[in-house]
Design an enzyme around this catalytic site. Sequence first.
Site, PDB file in Angstrom:
ATOM      1  N   ARG A 165       2.959 -13.578   4.173  1.00  0.00           N
ATOM      2  CA  ARG A 165       1.902 -13.915   3.215  1.00  0.00           C
ATOM      3  C   ARG A 165       1.860 -15.411   2.883  1.00  0.00           C
ATOM      4  O   ARG A 165       1.586 -15.792   1.748  1.00  0.00           O
ATOM      5  CB  ARG A 165       2.069 -13.130   1.895  1.00  0.00           C
ATOM      6  CG  ARG A 165       1.964 -11.628   2.010  1.00  0.00           C
ATOM      7  CD  ARG A 165       0.536 -11.200   2.352  1.00  0.00           C
ATOM      8  NE  ARG A 165       0.344  -9.791   2.109  1.00  0.00           N
ATOM      9  CZ  ARG A 165       0.611  -8.820   2.973  1.00  0.00           C
ATOM     10  NH1 ARG A 165       1.093  -9.120   4.163  1.00  0.00           N
ATOM     11  NH2 ARG A 165       0.382  -7.565   2.662  1.00  0.00           N
ATOM     12  N   SER A 238      -2.415  -5.022  -2.981  1.00  0.00           N
ATOM     13  CA  SER A 238      -1.087  -5.260  -3.564  1.00  0.00           C
ATOM     14  C   SER A 238      -1.193  -6.377  -4.599  1.00  0.00           C
ATOM     15  O   SER A 238      -1.630  -7.478  -4.265  1.00  0.00           O
ATOM     16  CB  SER A 238      -0.104  -5.713  -2.494  1.00  0.00           C
ATOM     17  OG  SER A 238      -0.003  -4.752  -1.484  1.00  0.00           O
ATOM     18  N   GLU A 334       0.827 -11.561  -5.819  1.00  0.00           N
ATOM     19  CA  GLU A 334       0.197 -12.002  -4.575  1.00  0.00           C
ATOM     20  C   GLU A 334      -1.233 -12.439  -4.911  1.00  0.00           C
ATOM     21  O   GLU A 334      -1.797 -13.336  -4.292  1.00  0.00           O
ATOM     22  CB  GLU A 334       0.164 -10.842  -3.562  1.00  0.00           C
ATOM     23  CG  GLU A 334      -0.433 -11.264  -2.253  1.00  0.00           C
ATOM     24  CD  GLU A 334      -0.710 -10.138  -1.263  1.00  0.00           C
ATOM     25  OE1 GLU A 334      -0.510  -8.952  -1.570  1.00  0.00           O
ATOM     26  OE2 GLU A 334      -1.169 -10.475  -0.166  1.00  0.00           O
TER      27      GLU A 334
HETATM   28  N1  EPU Z   1       7.087   2.814  -2.218  1.00  0.00           N
HETATM   29  C1  EPU Z   1       7.469   3.601  -3.282  1.00  0.00           C
HETATM   30  N2  EPU Z   1       6.590   3.765  -4.306  1.00  0.00           N
HETATM   31  C2  EPU Z   1       5.355   3.197  -4.318  1.00  0.00           C
HETATM   32  C3  EPU Z   1       4.975   2.376  -3.237  1.00  0.00           C
HETATM   33  C4  EPU Z   1       5.864   2.200  -2.192  1.00  0.00           C
HETATM   34  O1  EPU Z   1       8.567   4.140  -3.315  1.00  0.00           O
HETATM   35  O2  EPU Z   1       4.615   3.415  -5.280  1.00  0.00           O
HETATM   36  C5  EPU Z   1       7.989   2.689  -1.065  1.00  0.00           C
HETATM   37  C6  EPU Z   1       7.478   3.521   0.113  1.00  0.00           C
HETATM   38  O3  EPU Z   1       7.941   4.823   0.062  1.00  0.00           O
HETATM   39  C7  EPU Z   1       8.063   2.776   1.284  1.00  0.00           C
HETATM   40  C8  EPU Z   1       8.054   1.329   0.833  1.00  0.00           C
HETATM   41  O4  EPU Z   1       8.002   1.358  -0.593  1.00  0.00           O
HETATM   42  O5  EPU Z   1       9.384   3.152   1.517  1.00  0.00           O
HETATM   43  C9  EPU Z   1       6.902   0.514   1.410  1.00  0.00           C
HETATM   44  O6  EPU Z   1       5.661   1.084   1.012  1.00  0.00           O
HETATM   45  P1  EPU Z   1       4.300   0.860   1.847  1.00  0.00           P
HETATM   46  O7  EPU Z   1       4.525   1.159   3.274  1.00  0.00           O
HETATM   47  O8  EPU Z   1       3.230   1.558   1.140  1.00  0.00           O
HETATM   48  O9  EPU Z   1       4.066  -0.699   1.827  1.00  0.00           O
HETATM   49  P2  EPU Z   1       4.266  -1.827   0.723  1.00  0.00           P
HETATM   50  O10 EPU Z   1       5.463  -2.616   1.064  1.00  0.00           O
HETATM   51  O11 EPU Z   1       4.184  -1.256  -0.645  1.00  0.00           O
HETATM   52  C10 EPU Z   1       2.953  -3.602   2.137  1.00  0.00           C
HETATM   53  C11 EPU Z   1       1.794  -4.544   2.003  1.00  0.00           C
HETATM   54  C12 EPU Z   1       0.477  -3.787   2.058  1.00  0.00           C
HETATM   55  C13 EPU Z   1       0.390  -3.040   3.370  1.00  0.00           C
HETATM   56  C14 EPU Z   1       1.603  -2.105   3.475  1.00  0.00           C
HETATM   57  C15 EPU Z   1       1.679  -1.386   4.784  1.00  0.00           C
HETATM   58  C16 EPU Z   1       2.597  -6.397   0.658  1.00  0.00           C
HETATM   59  C17 EPU Z   1       2.500  -7.130  -0.631  1.00  0.00           C
HETATM   60  N3  EPU Z   1       1.862  -5.289   0.763  1.00  0.00           N
HETATM   61  O12 EPU Z   1       2.951  -2.740   1.000  1.00  0.00           O
HETATM   62  O13 EPU Z   1      -0.579  -4.748   2.001  1.00  0.00           O
HETATM   63  O14 EPU Z   1      -0.795  -2.299   3.470  1.00  0.00           O
HETATM   64  O15 EPU Z   1       2.826  -2.886   3.345  1.00  0.00           O
HETATM   65  O16 EPU Z   1       2.120  -2.249   5.763  1.00  0.00           O
HETATM   66  O17 EPU Z   1       3.319  -6.822   1.561  1.00  0.00           O
HETATM   67  C18 EPU Z   1      -2.014  -5.893   0.473  1.00  0.00           C
HETATM   68  O18 EPU Z   1      -1.427  -6.920   0.778  1.00  0.00           O
HETATM   69  O19 EPU Z   1      -2.964  -5.902  -0.345  1.00  0.00           O
HETATM   70  C19 EPU Z   1      -1.591  -4.623   1.054  1.00  0.00           C
HETATM   71  C20 EPU Z   1      -2.125  -3.474   0.673  1.00  0.00           C
END
Ligand code: EPU
Length: 338
Positions: A165, A238, A334
């Site tokens: 990012r 996010s 972010e």
């Molecule tokens: N998780 C939880 N609870 C939640 C959300 C997530 O326990 O409420 C856990 C999930 O179970 C998983 C881990 O956290 O083990 C990661 O969750 P997820 O795959 O949903 O991704 P994220 O890290 O929360 C990032 C990006 C997203 C992108 C997803 C998928 C950032 C800031 N966000 O989210 O990007 O879609 O990965 O790759 O890096 C965005 O930037 O607007 C965005 C949506």
Amino acid sequence: MYREYQNISLLPYHTFGMDVEAARMIEYDRVADLKEIIRRENLSQMRYLHIGGGSNLLFTAPYDGLILHSLIREIRTEREDEKEVVLRVGAGMVWDDLVAYCVEKGYYGAENLSLIPGEVGASAVQNIGAYGAEAKDIILEVQAIDTTTGHVRIFPKEECEYAYRKSIFKTAPYHNRYIITHVVYRLGKQPVFQLDYGNVRQQLAAYPEINIENVRKAVIEIRKKKLPDPAIEGNAGSFFMNPVVKKEVYERIAEQYPAAPYYNVDEEHVKIPAGWMIEQCGWKGRSLGRAAVHDKQALVLVNKGETTSAEVIALAEAVREAVRERFGIDIRPEVIYV
Ligand code: EPU
């Protein structure tokens, strides 16, 4: 051609759903027009904000400067052989329209980034990423205009200093000095898939075969399940970045939470999902005023209807404080506060 507006509502130009006004806005669809605007307005000396799809912004007050928005939306094939294709794409093109185009043509590399809101120019500023892919993986170079001289400058990918990012375009001295007009992408023509992130492979199991269309469909399904539709509930995806921490910091947390998720960044660092930490703090689905933590993905803050930016910020600070207290980690927005 370019069009100028005065005292315009920014409601249709961002995704958080706040009814704020801008004193002036100009939309243009040619590099020559942008050069003309730079000269006429003396842009490098004034307060301006160049927006894309407005999917990463939180307007905290009426904007008293000039908003700029690109409508340069062309896709041009620069070169092509049997292995790869190089596309030059206008910064104002809707990101997901580009992904849809690549999938239809069988150009590999963008499909995991399906349905990310926003536009091509911002994808190169922000290095958007999802499901194990990042914009930098397919960016070859970025074309920008220097607002101090009006000259075009090409930034090869290596000069953009891409990281999670992050790019040189996000911070001084490049931020607000350069306006991106085009992004050049290199895409593969042989099938190579990245399916090992989260539940992409699992989602694909419902399909008869793994191909580029189905990867796009599976990613879209996963996103739709977790992420709120801004047309229904305002949000900016996010709200926080996932913190990158030293491995020791993660190990300390894992002593107490053995199932704590993480992603490797390099030898010494890991990324801990902030959404997981927020959920552990009990904030998932909770509201403060008319702002809420999304009930299906705790990294997203939503506008429950006529929320003010002050309410969103109060919620963000409460969440941040809770995470700091429990995990000793400061999660950073972010979303950009304007
Ligand atoms: N998780 C939880 N609870 C939640 C959300 C997530 O326990 O409420 C856990 C999930 O179970 C998983 C881990 O956290 O083990 C990661 O969750 P997820 O795959 O949903 O991704 P994220 O890290 O929360 C990032 C990006 C997203 C992108 C997803 C998928 C950032 C800031 N966000 O989210 O990007 O879609 O990965 O790759 O890096 C965005 O930037 O607007 C965005 C949506």
